[in-house]
Structures are given as C-alpha cells and as structure tokens.
Design a protein around this motif. Structure first.
Motif, PDB file in Angstrom:
ATOM      1  N   VAL A   1       1.370  -1.271  -0.406  1.00 26.62           N
ATOM      2  CA  VAL A   1      -0.478  -0.368  -0.008  1.00 26.62           C
ATOM      3  C   VAL A   1       1.121   1.146   0.238  1.00 26.62           C
ATOM      4  N   TYR A   2      -0.111   2.329  -0.873  1.00 24.36           N
ATOM      5  CA  TYR A   2       1.307   3.551  -0.121  1.00 24.36           C
ATOM      6  C   TYR A   2       0.198   4.520  -0.151  1.00 24.36           C
ATOM      7  N   LEU A   3       1.322   5.202   0.738  1.00 24.06           N
ATOM      8  CA  LEU A   3       0.288   6.261   1.722  1.00 24.06           C
ATOM      9  C   LEU A   3       1.195   7.612   2.139  1.00 24.06           C
ATOM     10  N   LYS A   4       0.596   8.604   2.184  1.00 24.20           N
ATOM     11  CA  LYS A   4       0.754   9.954   2.138  1.00 24.20           C
ATOM     12  C   LYS A   4      -0.291  10.790   3.561  1.00 24.20           C
ATOM     13  N   GLY A   5       0.158  10.756   4.020  1.00 25.29           N
ATOM     14  CA  GLY A   5       0.286  11.781   6.028  1.00 25.29           C
ATOM     15  C   GLY A   5       0.073  10.466   6.705  1.00 25.29           C
ATOM     16  N   GLU A   6      -0.888   9.676   7.227  1.00 24.72           N
ATOM     17  CA  GLU A   6      -0.983   9.655   8.466  1.00 24.72           C
ATOM     18  C   GLU A   6      -1.490   8.665   9.012  1.00 24.72           C
ATOM     19  N   ALA A   7      -1.238   6.991   9.140  1.00 22.42           N
ATOM     20  CA  ALA A   7      -2.711   5.772   9.845  1.00 22.42           C
ATOM     21  C   ALA A   7      -1.941   4.801  10.343  1.00 22.42           C
ATOM     22  N   TYR A   8      -3.228   4.437  10.803  1.00 16.71           N
ATOM     23  CA  TYR A   8      -2.644   3.287  12.336  1.00 16.71           C
ATOM     24  C   TYR A   8      -2.952   1.954  11.403  1.00 16.71           C
ATOM     25  N   PHE A   9      -2.827   1.228  11.465  1.00 15.36           N
ATOM     26  CA  PHE A   9      -2.625  -0.469  10.561  1.00 15.36           C
ATOM     27  C   PHE A   9      -2.989  -1.261  11.939  1.00 15.36           C
ATOM     28  N   GLU A  10      -3.803  -1.877  11.173  1.00 13.84           N
ATOM     29  CA  GLU A  10      -4.238  -3.474  12.543  1.00 13.84           C
ATOM     30  C   GLU A  10      -3.952  -4.146  11.226  1.00 13.84           C
ATOM     31  N   VAL A  11      -2.712  -4.835  10.939  1.00 12.46           N
ATOM     32  CA  VAL A  11      -2.587  -6.091   9.623  1.00 12.46           C
ATOM     33  C   VAL A  11      -3.365  -6.669  10.537  1.00 12.46           C
TER      34      VAL A  11
ATOM     35  N   ALA B   1       1.374 -14.966   6.803  1.00 12.77           N
ATOM     36  CA  ALA B   1       2.970 -15.436   7.212  1.00 12.77           C
ATOM     37  C   ALA B   1       3.520 -15.436   6.005  1.00 12.77           C
ATOM     38  N   GLU B   2       2.989 -16.079   4.720  1.00 10.17           N
ATOM     39  CA  GLU B   2       2.675 -15.429   3.142  1.00 10.17           C
ATOM     40  C   GLU B   2       3.270 -14.503   2.040  1.00 10.17           C
ATOM     41  N   ARG B   3       2.375 -13.754   2.905  1.00  9.94           N
ATOM     42  CA  ARG B   3       2.607 -12.237   2.727  1.00  9.94           C
ATOM     43  C   ARG B   3       2.602 -10.772   3.350  1.00  9.94           C
ATOM     44  N   PRO B   4       4.092 -11.025   2.706  1.00  9.42           N
ATOM     45  CA  PRO B   4       3.963  -9.503   3.761  1.00  9.42           C
ATOM     46  C   PRO B   4       3.825  -8.597   3.411  1.00  9.42           C
ATOM     47  N   PHE B   5       3.346  -7.033   4.771  1.00 14.85           N
ATOM     48  CA  PHE B   5       2.211  -6.206   4.636  1.00 14.85           C
ATOM     49  C   PHE B   5       3.659  -4.752   3.856  1.00 14.85           C
ATOM     50  N   ILE B   6       3.483  -4.319   3.458  1.00 17.02           N
ATOM     51  CA  ILE B   6       3.883  -3.411   2.862  1.00 17.02           C
ATOM     52  C   ILE B   6       3.691  -2.156   2.651  1.00 17.02           C
ATOM     53  N   VAL B   7       4.225  -1.379   3.573  1.00 19.68           N
ATOM     54  CA  VAL B   7       3.825   0.696   3.691  1.00 19.68           C
ATOM     55  C   VAL B   7       4.387   1.078   2.910  1.00 19.68           C
ATOM     56  N   LYS B   8       4.686   1.168   1.982  1.00 14.62           N
ATOM     57  CA  LYS B   8       5.264   2.625   1.311  1.00 14.62           C
ATOM     58  C   LYS B   8       5.010   3.727   1.067  1.00 14.62           C
TER      59      LYS B   8
END
Length: 344
Positions: free
Chosen positions: A173-183, A187-194
């Motif tokens: 996902v691509y973020l601009k600003g501020e966010a709180y993530f509850e992921v 295990a087989e799919r890393p979660f990436i914030v750019k």
C-alpha cells in the motif's frame, strides 16, 4: 494459485520469487528457505527455477532485439549441454525438462516481443489491477478495510492507495499522511507500506506511520508485533532497522538519517482517540495540525515566536476554545471566517 500448485514455469514468472533470486533480503531468504523445507516435494522445481533465472539474467528490457533474445536463450541451452557433459550420470529426464522449459520461455518471450514491436506504446503496457485510493479530507478521520481484512485508520489530510485485490505473494500500500494499521496476519504475504523512499514491512502487527508531505520527518511507531523499516533510494545511504513494541523510528528527510527510540503510545496514538496532543511543538507545527484537524486554512498577519515550545492536550475542544488558549501563549488576536482563520 497457491505456491503448492506452482510448476517451474510458474515460479519463474512469480514477482516475489524473482525478487528473491535477483535481490534477496533477510525476510525473503528466510521465507523461501522455510517454504522449501515445508514442501520438500517442490524443492527441486524451486531450485531449478532459481538457476534458470540466474542463468538468463531474468529481466524485461524493451530495447532487446530478436537476436538478443535468441542469444540469451542459446546461452541457457549451452549451459545445460555443458552440464550434461561434465556429469555423465545426469538424469536425462531432468535435462529434457530443462530444454523444454527453456524452449517454451523462448517462444513466449519472442512472441511477446513481436507483439510489442507493432503495438502503440500505450497498448503495450502491463495490465494491472485497478488501484483504489481512499482519502481522508481535512477535518475528518476515516476508517477503511483492505481486501485481506487489514483495518486502516486514516488521519485528516491523508490518503492511501492499494490494488483492488492483493497478489498471492505480497501486500503493498502507498501512504501519504498518517495512518494506524491493524494488519491481518499472513506469513506468506508480507505487508508493505511505502511512503516516498521509506518502506515498512510487517507480517502481522499494529503500527502507526506519519509521513505528511509538508513535514520533514517520517515516523513509524510499533504498538504490537515487529516491523522492518528501510529505504529504497539509490542515492541516500541504505539503512534497515527492525523495531518492536513501543519503539519508533524517525527518518529525517533533509539529513537522510534514521534514529530509533522508545515512544509514549498515549502521545503518538492520541489522534485515533480524538485527542490533540502537543508536546514541545512550535507554532508552525500547531498551525499545520489544526488545519488538518478542523479543515481550515490559517492566514498569519503578524510575527509569531517560532522558537517557543508548547505542550498541552486537548480533548473534545472546539477550534475557538483552542485558539483562545493559544492567543495568550503566543500573543495574537484571531477571527474565524468560515474555513479561514486570521491571526493578527
């Protein structure tokens, strides 16, 4: 399709697998080694696909000619023949399969190359899934759920973009600003914030990312679990930090330095509870926060003390109440005209 159902050709075409072969990092290396240990029946195909990708320098280059493609695959076939001469006991069925796969790949890539030569540029682009963008306008906070079940709280003046459906290998996902993530854990799919040149990688955790375009720092704070923070810039000095619960990294965009420290969750996550928390903030930081929080624009008509630090907590306060308190601290008068705040 799950990895358990992959053939050698499927592994060769998989984005996350290719990235592991061409540019491995600690996480991808650990993932694929553990996956092969868990699925020994697929180990031979994995290693076979990895060797083929390494042998042919797997990457798409639109400037390659048909002759370049032929030369590239002749090199693969030549290596296979040389290997068979050095190993007299080499299983002929495995060699045959290698040659068949190489031939199939050559035909596929030559066909694609032929089509791309005659298509207009805009038609030759790779087809991608629709991208969804969620915006939280000034003065509002929103909550959204991603297709994997991850819950995202967006602060005012923030937006997040992500594919309509995540792939089988990675969630970006691509973020601009501020966010709180509850992921959601996967295990087989890393979660990436750019966020610009900084990316945060997790498997399952709760964390806060602050990366407003008008601020000089990118902050990542972990509430639960563990994340890896790294930069992807080819210009700046590379870094990679792992942070755990109640730890935060702060990346300074001007000096390109990253620091790690402990943080107070009540301060960093105050916005998720409707609380404005100023700690050692100057008037510029205060104005930016109030603009986003209340959806207004400030017009400053007088010189303010920008070196003065201000600390206070506001909960369920109107903009007028806050400005009344600030006017004494920073010695200004104010008026509110619809969405404009004028400081005199």
């Amino acid at each position: 399709m799950k990895y358990e159902d992959y053939s050698t050709v499927d592994f060769i075409k998989d984005e996350y697998f290719i990235r592991w072969v061409k540019d491995p990092d600690e996480q991808s290396d650990k993932f694929w080694k553990m996956w092969m240990a868990k699925h020994p029946e697929k180990r031979e195909e994995c290693l076979h696909a990895r060797n083929m990708i390494s042998d042919m320098g797997y990457q798409y280059d639109p400037e390659l000619t048909e002759g370049d493609y032929v030369e590239m695959f002749e090199g693969v076939l030549k290596k296979s023949r040389q290997a068979s001469l050095k190993q007299q006991r080499y299983n002929s069925s495995i060699l045959s399969r290698t040659l068949k796969i190489a031939a199939v790949l050559a035909i596929i890539l030559l066909s694609v190359f032929g089509v791309l030569r005659f298509l207009p540029i805009e038609q030759s682009q790779v087809v991608q899934l629709p991208v969804i963008t969620k915006k939280s306008p000034m003065g509002q906070k929103t909550t959204t759920w991603l297709d994997d079940g991850t819950k995202v709280h967006l602060n005012a003046g923030s937006d997040i973009s992500y594919p309509e459906r995540f792939s089988d290998t990675v969630r970006v996902v691509y973020l601009k600003g501020e966010a709180y993530f509850e992921v959601t854990k996967d295990a087989e799919r890393p979660f990436i914030v750019k966020t610009g040149n900084v990316q945060t990688t997790v498997l399952g955790t709760a964390f806060n990312v602050r990366a407003y375009p008008d601020e000089s720092k990118i902050n990542v704070a972990v509430v639960e679990g563990k994340v890896r923070v790294e930069n992807s810039s080819s210009i700046a000095k590379r870094f990679k930090y792992t942070i755990t619960r109640n730890q935060m990294t702060s990346y300074d965009l001007s000096s390109q330095r990253l620091t790690k420290e402990d943080f107070d969750p009540d301060e960093i996550l105050a916005w998720t509870k409707g609380i404005i928390h100023f700690k050692g903030a100057n008037i510029n930081e205060i104005i930016r926060t109030l603009e986003r929080w209340y959806g207004v624009t400030f017009v400053v008509n007088r010189q303010l003390n920008r070196d003065k630090d201000f600390s206070i907590i506001y909960k369920n306060k109107s903009l007028t109440e806050i400005l009344e308190g600030l006017s004494f601290a920073f010695e200004f008068e104010f008026e509110i005209n619809d969405k404009t705040v004028i400081l005199n």
